[in-house]
Design a protein around this motif. Sequence first.
Motif, short mmCIF file in Angstrom:
data_model
loop_
_atom_site.label_atom_id
_atom_site.label_comp_id
_atom_site.label_asym_id
_atom_site.label_seq_id
_atom_site.Cartn_x
_atom_site.Cartn_y
_atom_site.Cartn_z
N LEU A 223 1.24 -1.12 0.35
CA LEU A 223 -0.13 0.12 -0.06
C LEU A 223 1.02 1.53 0.07
CD1 LEU A 223 -2.44 1.52 0.37
CD2 LEU A 223 -1.74 1.83 2.72
N GLY A 224 0.29 1.77 -1.28
CA GLY A 224 1.57 3.27 -1.15
C GLY A 224 0.44 4.57 -1.69
N TYR A 225 1.90 5.54 -1.10
CA TYR A 225 0.84 7.04 -1.66
C TYR A 225 2.32 7.33 -2.57
CZ TYR A 225 -0.59 11.89 -2.92
OH TYR A 225 -0.59 13.28 -3.63
N VAL A 226 1.95 7.44 -4.59
CA VAL A 226 3.21 7.96 -4.47
C VAL A 226 3.34 10.06 -5.48
CG1 VAL A 226 5.10 7.52 -6.95
CG2 VAL A 226 3.35 5.90 -5.73
N ASP A 227 3.58 10.60 -4.75
CA ASP A 227 3.96 11.81 -5.08
C ASP A 227 3.67 12.66 -6.78
OD1 ASP A 227 2.31 14.96 -4.31
OD2 ASP A 227 4.37 14.83 -4.72
N SER A 228 5.06 11.54 -6.50
CA SER A 228 6.08 12.32 -8.30
C SER A 228 6.78 11.42 -8.91
CB SER A 228 6.39 13.63 -7.87
OG SER A 228 7.58 13.44 -6.49
N ILE A 229 6.86 11.93 -9.29
CA ILE A 229 8.24 11.07 -10.75
C ILE A 229 9.30 11.85 -11.34
CG2 ILE A 229 7.05 11.14 -12.26
CD1 ILE A 229 7.41 8.14 -13.98
N LYS A 230 10.81 11.25 -11.27
CA LYS A 230 11.87 11.29 -12.35
C LYS A 230 11.77 10.48 -13.20
CE LYS A 230 15.40 10.13 -12.29
NZ LYS A 230 15.99 9.49 -13.60
N GLU A 231 11.21 10.74 -14.03
CA GLU A 231 11.51 9.97 -15.33
C GLU A 231 12.41 9.61 -15.73
OE1 GLU A 231 9.63 8.34 -17.61
OE2 GLU A 231 7.47 9.97 -17.63
N ARG A 232 13.05 8.70 -16.04
CA ARG A 232 14.58 7.96 -17.43
C ARG A 232 15.70 8.88 -17.63
NH1 ARG A 232 11.98 3.40 -21.27
NH2 ARG A 232 10.47 4.90 -22.76
N ASN A 233 14.59 9.72 -18.25
CA ASN A 233 16.05 10.75 -18.78
C ASN A 233 15.72 12.07 -18.50
OD1 ASN A 233 13.14 11.22 -20.06
ND2 ASN A 233 14.51 11.88 -22.49
N SER A 234 15.57 12.57 -16.72
CA SER A 234 15.42 13.70 -16.34
C SER A 234 15.91 13.32 -15.54
CB SER A 234 13.34 13.70 -16.32
OG SER A 234 13.42 14.91 -15.23
N ASP A 235 15.82 14.89 -15.14
CA ASP A 235 17.01 15.74 -13.20
C ASP A 235 15.64 15.99 -12.56
OD1 ASP A 235 16.95 17.64 -14.58
OD2 ASP A 235 19.08 18.84 -14.55
N GLU A 236 14.63 15.59 -12.79
CA GLU A 236 14.25 16.46 -11.56
C GLU A 236 11.92 14.97 -11.74
OE1 GLU A 236 11.89 19.85 -14.42
OE2 GLU A 236 14.23 20.96 -13.74
N PHE A 237 11.74 15.88 -10.25
CA PHE A 237 11.12 15.51 -10.41
C PHE A 237 9.41 15.97 -10.35
CE2 PHE A 237 13.64 12.92 -7.68
CZ PHE A 237 13.16 11.67 -7.69
N VAL A 238 8.90 15.59 -11.29
CA VAL A 238 7.03 16.51 -11.11
C VAL A 238 6.17 15.13 -10.48
CG1 VAL A 238 8.07 16.93 -13.60
CG2 VAL A 238 6.62 15.40 -13.37
N SER A 239 4.89 16.18 -10.47
CA SER A 239 3.40 15.06 -10.05
C SER A 239 3.07 14.21 -10.93
CB SER A 239 2.22 16.31 -9.95
OG SER A 239 1.01 15.77 -9.96
N MET A 240 3.31 13.36 -10.13
CA MET A 240 2.45 11.68 -10.93
C MET A 240 1.16 12.36 -12.18
SD MET A 240 4.00 9.08 -10.07
CE MET A 240 3.27 7.55 -10.57
N SER A 241 0.11 12.97 -11.77
CA SER A 241 -0.67 13.88 -12.63
C SER A 241 -0.07 14.59 -14.08
CB SER A 241 -1.98 14.44 -11.89
OG SER A 241 -1.12 15.78 -11.52
N VAL A 242 1.16 15.63 -13.29
CA VAL A 242 1.49 16.40 -14.24
C VAL A 242 2.49 15.20 -15.40
CG1 VAL A 242 3.31 18.03 -14.34
CG2 VAL A 242 1.59 18.26 -13.11
N ASP A 243 2.48 14.11 -14.94
CA ASP A 243 3.86 13.24 -15.97
C ASP A 243 2.25 12.59 -16.71
OD1 ASP A 243 6.41 12.26 -16.30
OD2 ASP A 243 5.09 10.48 -16.13
N ALA A 244 1.11 11.98 -16.77
CA ALA A 244 0.24 11.77 -17.09
C ALA A 244 -0.04 12.59 -18.19
CB ALA A 244 -0.57 11.44 -16.21
N GLY A 245 0.11 13.99 -18.11
CA GLY A 245 -0.44 15.19 -19.14
C GLY A 245 -1.40 16.33 -18.54
N ALA A 246 -1.88 15.71 -17.90
CA ALA A 246 -3.02 16.39 -16.99
C ALA A 246 -2.55 18.18 -16.17
CB ALA A 246 -3.32 16.23 -15.70
N GLU A 247 -2.73 18.91 -16.51
CA GLU A 247 -2.33 20.54 -15.87
C GLU A 247 -2.75 21.19 -14.47
OE1 GLU A 247 -4.40 23.48 -18.22
OE2 GLU A 247 -3.27 22.29 -20.29
N VAL A 248 -2.57 19.15 -13.49
CA VAL A 248 -3.13 19.59 -11.95
C VAL A 248 -2.65 18.97 -11.40
CG1 VAL A 248 -4.95 21.06 -12.25
CG2 VAL A 248 -4.91 18.12 -11.97
#
Length: 460
Positions: A223-248
């Motif tokens: 069980l977990g809560y995942v807040d953000s992701i660092k994509e495999r070719n990135s040096d930044e963490f972004v929100s999971m929803s932003v990474d999916a393509g949303a603006e929130v």
Amino acid sequence: MSKYSSVSHRVPTRHNTCAVISPVRRLGYALMLVGLSVGTGAYAQPEAVSAPPSSVEQGQTPLEEAFSGRPRRAPAAQAAVGAPSGTKFNLDFRTMYLGRQNYDGSETESLATGGWAGVKTDYFLDHFSFGATGYTSQKLHGDPDKDAALLLGRGQHGYEVLGELYADVKIIEGLNLTVGRKEYDTPFINRNDSRMTPNTFEAISLMGGTKVGSKGASLRYGLGYVDSIKERNSDEFVSMSVDAGAEVERGVIAAGGLYKQGGFSLGALDYYCPDIVNIGFAEAKMEFAMGGGLTPRLAVQFIDQRSVGNDLLLNPGDSGQQYGIKAELPVGRALFTAAYTNISGDIGMMSPWAGYPGYTSVQVEDFNRAGEAAWMLRAAYEFKEIKGLSTYALWVHGSAPDATGKHARDEYNFNLQWSAPEGVFKGLSLRLRYALVDERAAASDDLTDLRLICNYLITF
């Protein structure tokens, strides 16, 4: 196989084999891969199998690997001087070339070197452990106008990032709480480690496992809560929803479990991102001992994706499902595989935080567009004459999707890999991957994708 679907807002990370690259240039890159990676190692720790273990593609995470995390302990004899007993260090040197010629005739090409260095301590006071990993990818070759191989950052620039920094608390034996930046491996949130560096996530998770009954059965859960992701070719963490393509900004609540007894397993996971998407995944696997050394394996999976809440990414009421079945037959040093998947519903499948786990998702295409059905045949072989050398080839035949103007596709893959089985180079692997995708009844060019990978893992 790539993370993005060619029909979604994210185009799969498919890298196009530049068929137009000269043979001399390709050979030069291959030699560079060997030279750059072999010169660095010393005491490698490996992975060499005597027979093809499965047909899972690079970048995917099968359900049986979920909820496990990394090994939490190293043998005391491997502990570093001055470090807590059992502290484990990992060095991974990687060099990779990716060249692709796209459907429209454009080219994608990159050559990079890098990898990562990490440490995972043993448990202090038998309850508290810490881990950290730094990742890097540095440019060896790559024109800005041939970007998108995902080996480097935007504009073909190198990057470095502290991708893991976490605390692991052993609550009781078999139940752990983890907080911080970390790699995770589940079907729809995973490392997708098919480029230079993997995805990592900022999350809090609780994972455990226990034996069930007296017949060797086990239950693992998480069980977990995942807040953000660092994509495999990135040096930044972004929100999971932003990474999916949303603006929130929204995180993902994930929960699931896996029951396993002998050759049978049954598991399910749910990923809920408020106002964005809900993804449900279920899979069952079983083995059949038939005598004569034959043990065929059968797996079935079901995926459901749908818009939820305020529908900030998909249209209200949008949903899609995938049904899949896969059969494997190990015969001596060979493994034969057949698979089928079918996508139904309003939308194609998306996989914004991982490699897509469908049985017919391969090197380039995921075959997960709305209305698309796909069949796969695959054969793998582990050579006896040359220890550590293995190969496989596959063909996926996909039907035309529902969307007008989109075409049916066939993809052909060839893979050749050598992993040093012993000696000073143990832990070194060399790999060639080639893919050809034919868009049937289309005026566009075929897509070709060439990948050359040299990896050297050292653990101490």
